[in-house]
Design a protein around this motif. Sequence first.
Motif, PDB file in Angstrom:
ATOM      1  N   GLY A 281      -0.782   2.209  16.995  1.00 51.98           N
ATOM      2  CA  GLY A 281      -0.495   2.793  18.295  1.00 51.98           C
ATOM      3  C   GLY A 281       0.614   3.812  18.363  1.00 51.98           C
ATOM      4  N   LEU A 282       1.242   4.144  17.242  1.00 56.06           N
ATOM      5  CA  LEU A 282       2.302   5.153  17.287  1.00 56.06           C
ATOM      6  C   LEU A 282       1.685   6.532  17.502  1.00 56.06           C
ATOM      7  CD1 LEU A 282       5.395   5.589  16.914  1.00 56.06           C
ATOM      8  CD2 LEU A 282       4.896   6.166  14.522  1.00 56.06           C
ATOM      9  N   ASP A 283       2.211   7.265  18.469  1.00 59.74           N
ATOM     10  CA  ASP A 283       1.800   8.647  18.705  1.00 59.74           C
ATOM     11  C   ASP A 283       2.423   9.496  17.593  1.00 59.74           C
ATOM     12  OD1 ASP A 283       1.650  11.336  19.501  1.00 59.74           O
ATOM     13  OD2 ASP A 283       1.844  10.853  21.619  1.00 59.74           O
ATOM     14  N   LEU A 284       1.605   9.854  16.601  1.00 59.11           N
ATOM     15  CA  LEU A 284       2.139  10.505  15.401  1.00 59.11           C
ATOM     16  C   LEU A 284       2.665  11.903  15.686  1.00 59.11           C
ATOM     17  CD1 LEU A 284      -0.389   9.351  12.656  1.00 59.11           C
ATOM     18  CD2 LEU A 284       1.891   8.460  13.165  1.00 59.11           C
ATOM     19  N   GLU A 285       2.013  12.622  16.574  1.00 58.04           N
ATOM     20  CA  GLU A 285       2.476  13.976  16.887  1.00 58.04           C
ATOM     21  C   GLU A 285       3.881  13.923  17.497  1.00 58.04           C
ATOM     22  OE1 GLU A 285       1.114  17.957  19.429  1.00 58.04           O
ATOM     23  OE2 GLU A 285      -0.231  16.220  19.267  1.00 58.04           O
ATOM     24  N   ARG A 286       4.050  13.039  18.460  1.00 56.54           N
ATOM     25  CA  ARG A 286       5.369  12.891  19.068  1.00 56.54           C
ATOM     26  C   ARG A 286       6.376  12.337  18.067  1.00 56.54           C
ATOM     27  NH1 ARG A 286       6.716   8.517  23.836  1.00 56.54           N
ATOM     28  NH2 ARG A 286       8.996   8.653  23.681  1.00 56.54           N
ATOM     29  N   ALA A 287       5.934  11.380  17.248  1.00 53.09           N
ATOM     30  CA  ALA A 287       6.835  10.773  16.268  1.00 53.09           C
ATOM     31  C   ALA A 287       7.322  11.788  15.253  1.00 53.09           C
ATOM     32  CB  ALA A 287       6.134   9.613  15.564  1.00 53.09           C
ATOM     33  N   GLN A 288       6.446  12.686  14.818  1.00 55.63           N
ATOM     34  CA  GLN A 288       6.859  13.699  13.851  1.00 55.63           C
ATOM     35  C   GLN A 288       7.912  14.637  14.444  1.00 55.63           C
ATOM     36  OE1 GLN A 288       6.374  14.168  10.697  1.00 55.63           O
ATOM     37  NE2 GLN A 288       4.807  12.639  10.264  1.00 55.63           N
TER      38      GLN A 288
ATOM     39  N   ARG B 157       0.979   7.535   3.816  1.00 52.62           N
ATOM     40  CA  ARG B 157       0.232   6.322   4.152  1.00 52.62           C
ATOM     41  C   ARG B 157       1.031   5.469   5.135  1.00 52.62           C
ATOM     42  NH1 ARG B 157      -4.030   3.377   2.050  1.00 52.62           N
ATOM     43  NH2 ARG B 157      -4.262   4.874   0.357  1.00 52.62           N
ATOM     44  N   ALA B 158       2.349   5.404   4.938  1.00 53.35           N
ATOM     45  CA  ALA B 158       3.188   4.628   5.861  1.00 53.35           C
ATOM     46  C   ALA B 158       3.067   5.176   7.284  1.00 53.35           C
ATOM     47  CB  ALA B 158       4.637   4.651   5.393  1.00 53.35           C
ATOM     48  N   TRP B 159       3.055   6.501   7.411  1.00 55.39           N
ATOM     49  CA  TRP B 159       2.876   7.104   8.737  1.00 55.39           C
ATOM     50  C   TRP B 159       1.510   6.743   9.316  1.00 55.39           C
ATOM     51  CZ3 TRP B 159       6.215   9.082  12.035  1.00 55.39           C
ATOM     52  CH2 TRP B 159       7.433   9.602  11.568  1.00 55.39           C
ATOM     53  N   ARG B 160       0.469   6.772   8.478  1.00 55.13           N
ATOM     54  CA  ARG B 160      -0.876   6.431   8.966  1.00 55.13           C
ATOM     55  C   ARG B 160      -0.950   4.967   9.401  1.00 55.13           C
ATOM     56  NH1 ARG B 160      -2.411   9.649   4.471  1.00 55.13           N
ATOM     57  NH2 ARG B 160      -3.010   7.802   3.250  1.00 55.13           N
ATOM     58  N   ILE B 161      -0.278   4.107   8.669  1.00 59.31           N
ATOM     59  CA  ILE B 161      -0.238   2.695   9.040  1.00 59.31           C
ATOM     60  C   ILE B 161       0.405   2.534  10.416  1.00 59.31           C
ATOM     61  CG2 ILE B 161       0.892   0.496   8.468  1.00 59.31           C
ATOM     62  CD1 ILE B 161       0.477   1.297   5.476  1.00 59.31           C
TER      63      ILE B 161
ATOM     64  N   GLU C 104       0.805  -1.211   0.000  1.00 56.43           N
ATOM     65  CA  GLU C 104       0.000   0.000   0.000  1.00 56.43           C
ATOM     66  C   GLU C 104       0.846   1.272   0.000  1.00 56.43           C
ATOM     67  OE1 GLU C 104      -2.857   0.003   3.141  1.00 56.43           O
ATOM     68  OE2 GLU C 104      -3.440  -2.092   2.831  1.00 56.43           O
ATOM     69  N   TRP C 105       2.081   1.182   0.483  1.00 57.82           N
ATOM     70  CA  TRP C 105       2.875   2.411   0.605  1.00 57.82           C
ATOM     71  C   TRP C 105       4.216   2.362  -0.136  1.00 57.82           C
ATOM     72  CZ3 TRP C 105       7.734   2.358   2.702  1.00 57.82           C
ATOM     73  CH2 TRP C 105       8.092   1.233   3.472  1.00 57.82           C
ATOM     74  N   ALA C 106       4.804   1.183  -0.263  1.00 60.53           N
ATOM     75  CA  ALA C 106       6.130   1.086  -0.893  1.00 60.53           C
ATOM     76  C   ALA C 106       5.979   0.884  -2.391  1.00 60.53           C
ATOM     77  CB  ALA C 106       6.926  -0.053  -0.260  1.00 60.53           C
ATOM     78  N   ILE C 107       5.420   1.878  -3.039  1.00 60.49           N
ATOM     79  CA  ILE C 107       5.154   1.808  -4.476  1.00 60.49           C
ATOM     80  C   ILE C 107       6.400   2.261  -5.217  1.00 60.49           C
ATOM     81  CG2 ILE C 107       3.664   2.634  -6.332  1.00 60.49           C
ATOM     82  CD1 ILE C 107       1.662   3.367  -3.970  1.00 60.49           C
ATOM     83  N   HIS C 108       6.932   1.375  -6.058  1.00 60.01           N
ATOM     84  CA  HIS C 108       8.187   1.677  -6.734  1.00 60.01           C
ATOM     85  C   HIS C 108       8.040   2.928  -7.606  1.00 60.01           C
ATOM     86  CE1 HIS C 108      10.092  -1.882  -5.278  1.00 60.01           C
ATOM     87  NE2 HIS C 108       9.204  -2.685  -5.840  1.00 60.01           N
TER      88      HIS C 108
END
Length: 216
Positions: free
Chosen positions: A152-159, A143-147, A132-136
């Motif tokens: 359970g990844l805290d996206l705000e902190r991860a960014q 999309r990878a971030w959303r996955i 879904e995300w690793a499109i050559h």
Amino acid sequence: MNRRAVLLGTSAAALAVFGGGAWYLRQQEEAAAAAAVTQNPEALVRPNSPILGPAEAPVTLVEFFDPSCEACRAFHPVIEDLRQQYPTQLRIVLRYTPFHEGSDEAVRILEAARRQDKFEPVLDALFEKQPEWAIHGAPDLDRAWRIAGAVGLDLERAQSDRLHPDTTAILNQDVADLQELGVRATPTFFLNGRPLTNLNFDALRAAVGHAVAETS
């Protein structure tokens, strides 16, 4: 001897030469990698490399992998099966090999996940949903971030951690090490410091099983 027989004989000879040449090349690459490990064993396992399994396990399997690599995705369930089969005897050391476009960003997702103790679920999710995300040619990193966020990844902190200097240092070190060790494809495996070449699923299982048996 007719012309067809001559052609068949010539083709067989060419295949034999090619096969022998490929075997010789693999032997040369394996010898070069083994020599590089002997010269600089730290290039194989760094203190900040992700480890799956007991840190003090007697058998160490190092995998140079790319989150975007289809073959790495295919080997991932085999690695998980080996971990379940040898829960105390085997540790997996993961080294980043960002050969594909966008893989450096996927590594940053994984390192952000590691800071939140979410490394394994995010790794599993990125591999499971890799198509879904690793499109050559056009990787969809949003999309990878959303996955990653969905497991359970805290996206705000991860960014905010995305460009952390430690993550950049790990990426740079892994790229330098893979070049020193002559890693040219993913996945590339080293078992107890010895490079494994020409692998398939069964050969990897057999090699690990043999290494574990030697420690018994």
